[in-house]
Design an enzyme around this catalytic site. Sequence first.
Site, PDB file in Angstrom:
ATOM      1  CD  GLU A  65     107.258  89.136  26.361  1.00  0.00           C
ATOM      2  OE1 GLU A  65     107.753  88.521  25.403  1.00  0.00           O
ATOM      3  OE2 GLU A  65     107.100  88.642  27.491  1.00  0.00           O
ATOM      4  CD  GLU A  72     104.768  84.701  31.824  1.00  0.00           C
ATOM      5  OE1 GLU A  72     105.139  85.707  32.465  1.00  0.00           O
ATOM      6  OE2 GLU A  72     105.534  84.032  31.115  1.00  0.00           O
TER       7      GLU A  72
END
Length: 230
Positions: A65, A72
Amino acid sequence: MWWSKVLHSFRFALEGLKYTLVSQRNMRVHFTAALAVLLLALYLPLSKVEVLLLFICILLVLVAELFNTAVEAVVDMVSPEFHPLAKVAKDVAAGAVLLCAGLAVVVGISIFYPYLAFFTFHTFEQAPYPPNIGLAALITFDFFLTLILKSAMHRLERPDLEPSMTTSLASCIATSLVLMTAHLLITLLVLFLTALLVGTRLRIKTRKKPVLLGMMLGIVVACIGFQLMM
């Protein structure tokens, strides 16, 4: 000076964790799940190997994550506007998180299941095929097979023949439950829920074939898988 650099590095790492926890909803879900797993590990008499496996799985999901968040952020900085390759980068990073989370779920269920006797249903105890780790392998096999077929049909530019992952997994699990229990009431309930899911997917999807192909694929995989596990 050296010690000061180490402290600064440690502070930057904590800020990175804090940013991810504050900004990413999925990270908050992962942390909450990790806390629940650790509490359960404290309560149950797990072995050292089992606890270490849980640690590894928790760290894998959190690290994945973190990388996903980093990808991102970089993509948004380099390409503020929509770009197909930017979407690919984000989707691939999210796929890594999904795989790690799936592994964590399988390992967690495999470790905790024998200790949670109060969750054991007599129907499953007396079933022709009691649940075991083979069921996890079967569902994972269906996931990868569906993914491979989707990829193959995409390369052949036949999106109408890409089996739906949702209906494939749902049908595989539903068929497995029916075969495991051989119980009329459970069979009817499972079939009812599966019919509701497939009906909803057919209603909201413009392409019907992928939904039906996914359903058939899940049923076939489950039937063949149980024959092999006999």
